[in-house]
Design a protein around this motif. Structure first.
Motif, PDB file in Angstrom:
ATOM      1  N   PRO A 115      46.518   7.232   5.912  1.00 28.32           N
ATOM      2  CA  PRO A 115      46.011   6.811   4.555  1.00 28.32           C
ATOM      3  C   PRO A 115      44.751   6.083   4.356  1.00 28.32           C
ATOM      4  O   PRO A 115      44.097   5.581   5.848  1.00 28.32           O
ATOM      5  CB  PRO A 115      47.050   5.637   4.244  1.00 28.32           C
ATOM      6  CG  PRO A 115      48.222   5.988   5.009  1.00 28.32           C
ATOM      7  CD  PRO A 115      47.882   6.653   6.157  1.00 28.32           C
ATOM      8  N   LEU A 116      43.783   6.254   3.458  1.00 34.09           N
ATOM      9  CA  LEU A 116      42.542   5.730   3.585  1.00 34.09           C
ATOM     10  C   LEU A 116      42.938   4.122   3.268  1.00 34.09           C
ATOM     11  O   LEU A 116      42.186   3.558   3.917  1.00 34.09           O
ATOM     12  CB  LEU A 116      41.671   6.093   2.246  1.00 34.09           C
ATOM     13  CG  LEU A 116      40.321   5.674   2.068  1.00 34.09           C
ATOM     14  CD1 LEU A 116      39.563   6.286   3.082  1.00 34.09           C
ATOM     15  CD2 LEU A 116      39.723   6.183   0.709  1.00 34.09           C
ATOM     16  N   ILE A 117      43.796   3.764   2.325  1.00 31.30           N
ATOM     17  CA  ILE A 117      44.244   2.338   2.312  1.00 31.30           C
ATOM     18  C   ILE A 117      45.619   2.275   2.216  1.00 31.30           C
ATOM     19  O   ILE A 117      46.289   3.054   1.534  1.00 31.30           O
ATOM     20  CB  ILE A 117      43.438   1.800   0.951  1.00 31.30           C
ATOM     21  CG1 ILE A 117      41.929   1.769   1.058  1.00 31.30           C
ATOM     22  CG2 ILE A 117      44.161   0.035   0.924  1.00 31.30           C
ATOM     23  CD1 ILE A 117      41.499   1.031  -0.316  1.00 31.30           C
ATOM     24  N   SER A 118      46.219   1.356   3.036  1.00 31.48           N
ATOM     25  CA  SER A 118      47.655   1.428   3.186  1.00 31.48           C
ATOM     26  C   SER A 118      48.122  -0.231   3.103  1.00 31.48           C
ATOM     27  O   SER A 118      47.220  -1.124   2.706  1.00 31.48           O
ATOM     28  CB  SER A 118      48.154   1.598   4.395  1.00 31.48           C
ATOM     29  OG  SER A 118      49.580   1.823   4.440  1.00 31.48           O
ATOM     30  N   ASN A 119      49.382  -0.536   3.531  1.00 31.18           N
ATOM     31  CA  ASN A 119      49.794  -1.999   3.257  1.00 31.18           C
ATOM     32  C   ASN A 119      48.823  -3.126   4.219  1.00 31.18           C
ATOM     33  O   ASN A 119      48.392  -2.858   4.957  1.00 31.18           O
ATOM     34  CB  ASN A 119      51.188  -2.146   3.704  1.00 31.18           C
ATOM     35  CG  ASN A 119      52.277  -1.486   2.792  1.00 31.18           C
ATOM     36  OD1 ASN A 119      51.749  -0.897   1.619  1.00 31.18           O
ATOM     37  ND2 ASN A 119      53.369  -1.803   3.010  1.00 31.18           N
ATOM     38  N   SER A 120      48.552  -4.212   3.641  1.00 35.48           N
ATOM     39  CA  SER A 120      47.996  -5.137   4.438  1.00 35.48           C
ATOM     40  C   SER A 120      48.428  -6.712   3.668  1.00 35.48           C
ATOM     41  O   SER A 120      49.391  -6.569   2.816  1.00 35.48           O
ATOM     42  CB  SER A 120      46.343  -5.226   4.039  1.00 35.48           C
ATOM     43  OG  SER A 120      46.257  -5.203   2.723  1.00 35.48           O
ATOM     44  N   ALA A 121      47.898  -7.708   3.996  1.00 39.72           N
ATOM     45  CA  ALA A 121      48.233  -8.974   3.478  1.00 39.72           C
ATOM     46  C   ALA A 121      47.791  -9.034   2.186  1.00 39.72           C
ATOM     47  O   ALA A 121      48.482  -9.653   1.284  1.00 39.72           O
ATOM     48  CB  ALA A 121      47.402 -10.149   4.172  1.00 39.72           C
ATOM     49  N   THR A 122      46.674  -8.203   1.622  1.00 38.85           N
ATOM     50  CA  THR A 122      46.279  -8.295   0.293  1.00 38.85           C
ATOM     51  C   THR A 122      47.224  -7.351  -0.585  1.00 38.85           C
ATOM     52  O   THR A 122      47.301  -7.512  -1.833  1.00 38.85           O
ATOM     53  CB  THR A 122      44.817  -7.544   0.255  1.00 38.85           C
ATOM     54  OG1 THR A 122      44.042  -8.406   0.771  1.00 38.85           O
ATOM     55  CG2 THR A 122      44.408  -7.622  -1.193  1.00 38.85           C
ATOM     56  N   ASP A 123      47.700  -6.189   0.001  1.00 36.34           N
ATOM     57  CA  ASP A 123      48.431  -5.385  -0.823  1.00 36.34           C
ATOM     58  C   ASP A 123      50.011  -5.202   0.122  1.00 36.34           C
ATOM     59  O   ASP A 123      50.031  -4.120   1.101  1.00 36.34           O
ATOM     60  CB  ASP A 123      47.635  -3.797  -0.832  1.00 36.34           C
ATOM     61  CG  ASP A 123      46.340  -4.097  -1.508  1.00 36.34           C
ATOM     62  OD1 ASP A 123      46.279  -4.442  -2.622  1.00 36.34           O
ATOM     63  OD2 ASP A 123      45.229  -3.690  -0.865  1.00 36.34           O
ATOM     64  N   PRO A 124      50.808  -6.008  -0.161  1.00 34.92           N
ATOM     65  CA  PRO A 124      51.711  -6.038   0.863  1.00 34.92           C
ATOM     66  C   PRO A 124      52.942  -5.037   0.925  1.00 34.92           C
ATOM     67  O   PRO A 124      53.892  -4.757   1.603  1.00 34.92           O
ATOM     68  CB  PRO A 124      52.384  -7.441   0.541  1.00 34.92           C
ATOM     69  CG  PRO A 124      52.097  -7.638  -0.911  1.00 34.92           C
ATOM     70  CD  PRO A 124      50.783  -7.006  -1.035  1.00 34.92           C
ATOM     71  N   ASN A 149      55.354  -7.585  -6.531  1.00 38.82           N
ATOM     72  CA  ASN A 149      57.033  -7.397  -6.508  1.00 38.82           C
ATOM     73  C   ASN A 149      57.597  -6.460  -7.616  1.00 38.82           C
ATOM     74  O   ASN A 149      56.792  -5.865  -8.388  1.00 38.82           O
ATOM     75  CB  ASN A 149      57.338  -8.845  -6.675  1.00 38.82           C
ATOM     76  CG  ASN A 149      57.201  -9.358  -7.979  1.00 38.82           C
ATOM     77  OD1 ASN A 149      57.497  -8.763  -9.008  1.00 38.82           O
ATOM     78  ND2 ASN A 149      56.430 -10.547  -8.226  1.00 38.82           N
ATOM     79  N   TRP A 150      58.695  -6.092  -7.085  1.00 43.77           N
ATOM     80  CA  TRP A 150      59.456  -4.878  -7.974  1.00 43.77           C
ATOM     81  C   TRP A 150      59.911  -5.678  -9.150  1.00 43.77           C
ATOM     82  O   TRP A 150      60.286  -4.536 -10.215  1.00 43.77           O
ATOM     83  CB  TRP A 150      60.476  -4.095  -7.073  1.00 43.77           C
ATOM     84  CG  TRP A 150      59.760  -3.389  -5.937  1.00 43.77           C
ATOM     85  CD1 TRP A 150      60.159  -3.489  -4.829  1.00 43.77           C
ATOM     86  CD2 TRP A 150      58.832  -2.282  -6.018  1.00 43.77           C
ATOM     87  NE1 TRP A 150      59.110  -2.633  -3.714  1.00 43.77           N
ATOM     88  CE2 TRP A 150      58.743  -1.733  -4.691  1.00 43.77           C
ATOM     89  CE3 TRP A 150      58.405  -1.594  -6.994  1.00 43.77           C
ATOM     90  CZ2 TRP A 150      57.926  -0.730  -4.555  1.00 43.77           C
ATOM     91  CZ3 TRP A 150      57.592  -0.530  -6.840  1.00 43.77           C
ATOM     92  CH2 TRP A 150      57.287  -0.109  -5.416  1.00 43.77           C
ATOM     93  N   ASP A 151      60.132  -6.920  -9.160  1.00 49.19           N
ATOM     94  CA  ASP A 151      60.829  -7.213 -10.626  1.00 49.19           C
ATOM     95  C   ASP A 151      60.228  -8.799 -10.638  1.00 49.19           C
ATOM     96  O   ASP A 151      60.037  -9.644  -9.733  1.00 49.19           O
ATOM     97  CB  ASP A 151      62.283  -7.434 -10.129  1.00 49.19           C
ATOM     98  CG  ASP A 151      63.030  -7.829 -11.613  1.00 49.19           C
ATOM     99  OD1 ASP A 151      62.383  -8.388 -12.555  1.00 49.19           O
ATOM    100  OD2 ASP A 151      64.156  -7.774 -11.744  1.00 49.19           O
ATOM    101  N   ALA A 152      59.370  -8.827 -11.897  1.00 45.94           N
ATOM    102  CA  ALA A 152      58.589 -10.178 -12.152  1.00 45.94           C
ATOM    103  C   ALA A 152      59.530 -11.085 -12.861  1.00 45.94           C
ATOM    104  O   ALA A 152      58.962 -12.125 -13.417  1.00 45.94           O
ATOM    105  CB  ALA A 152      57.504  -9.943 -12.697  1.00 45.94           C
ATOM    106  N   GLY A 153      60.670 -11.140 -12.903  1.00 44.19           N
ATOM    107  CA  GLY A 153      61.858 -11.568 -13.475  1.00 44.19           C
ATOM    108  C   GLY A 153      62.025 -11.108 -14.798  1.00 44.19           C
ATOM    109  O   GLY A 153      63.132 -11.994 -15.314  1.00 44.19           O
TER     110      GLY A 153
END
Length: 283
Positions: A115-124, A149-153
């Motif tokens: 990937p050009l950009i993958s998971n990181s602290a910025t994009d977890p 997050n997958w569910d913001a509440g």
């Protein structure tokens, strides 16, 4: 088999563009197809019945789909950005940002094995559709989707638009949130498209969901420098139709200029199941 999502136009000649899109197979995996369209008349000039680029093999970062963003040129070479889908058994789907090489004849090939950009602290968690354009100083800016997050509440994910920059178009520094969000109003963003206004500002369109259960709509944001953005959901200039193919949902915009007209390709109902359409900015 189905869908014509994420339309991406590349000029062929005159008024005819090759509009690449993401279509799905029987297993719901997206690959890249195309159709040639005269954007002045709206007529289809040529349908391409074979895919230009297929989803990847099992274990690859695009094994379960390729959803395209936009094109840019670095070091004289044209690239097409895409979101690579992974849908692991027993796990949640997720994505990374990759890119394809575009040949002079508009053939497509994988540019980078990783990937050009993958998971990181910025994009977890997960990344999605990106848009790259020159920054005016020899470098590049990128805006892309990132899941916090997958569910913001409220049963809806929090998927925001972040910014990255690059001096050469190949190596990227991620800076975090670009476009402000608001839980319950605009919290699930997708596929930004950016253009300059007549007064030199940056204008962005994107699809978004509020978390209220309403399907995608197209919103807008504006910026003086591409870094700090003002959310302007009611200034997108387009909404769902009263009836027909885009009466329930509008999403995945792509804005471009042709012969003094500002045009928008976009999808309608069913995440592109009903195809894509063309809108024209009214003065």
């Amino acid at each position: 088999m189905t869908h014509a999502a994420n339309p991406l136009p590349v000029l062929l000649d005159g008024d005819v563009y090759r509009i690449f899109y993401s279509g799905r197979d029987a297993d719901n995996r997206s690959s890249v197809g195309a159709v040639d369209v005269d954007v002045m008349t709206g007529k289809v000039v040529r349908e391409h019945h074979e895919p230009f680029f297929l989803h990847g093999p099992e274990g690859s970062f695009f094994a379960d789909g390729v959803s395209i963003g936009n094109c840019y040129v670095a070091d004289g070479r044209q690239y097409m950005l895409f979101m690579g889908w992974q849908n692991p058994p027993g796990g949640h789907w997720r994505g990374d940002i990759g890119r394809l090489s575009v040949s002079p004849a508009l053939g497509l090939a994988l540019a980078d094995a990783e990937p050009l950009i993958s998971n990181s602290a910025t994009d977890p968690i997960s990344l999605s559709y990106s848009w790259v354009m020159p920054d005016g100083g020899g470098g590049f800016q990128m805006w892309y989707g990132s899941t916090l997050n997958w569910d913001a509440g409220n049963g809806e994910m929090l998927h925001v638009l972040n910014r990255a920059s690059s001096k050469d178009g190949h190596h990227w520094e991620c800076h975090g949130l670009a476009v402000p969000y608001e839980i319950g109003l605009a919290q699930a963003f997708s596929r930004p498209t950016v253009a300059r206004t007549e007064d030199g500002r940056y204008a962005m369109w994107f699809s978004y969901r509020s978390g209220s259960g309403q399907s995608y709509r197209i919103g807008a944001a504006f910026s003086d420098d591409g870094i700090a953005w003002r959310l302007a959901l009611d200034e997108a200039g387009i909404d769902v139709s009263a009836q027909g193919w885009d009466s329930d949902m509008i999403e995945y915009p792509f804005v471009f200029d042709h012969k003094g007209r500002r045009l928008m390709l976009y999808n309608g109902n069913g995440f592109g199941r009903t195809g894509f359409g063309l809108a024209i900015l009214e003065a």
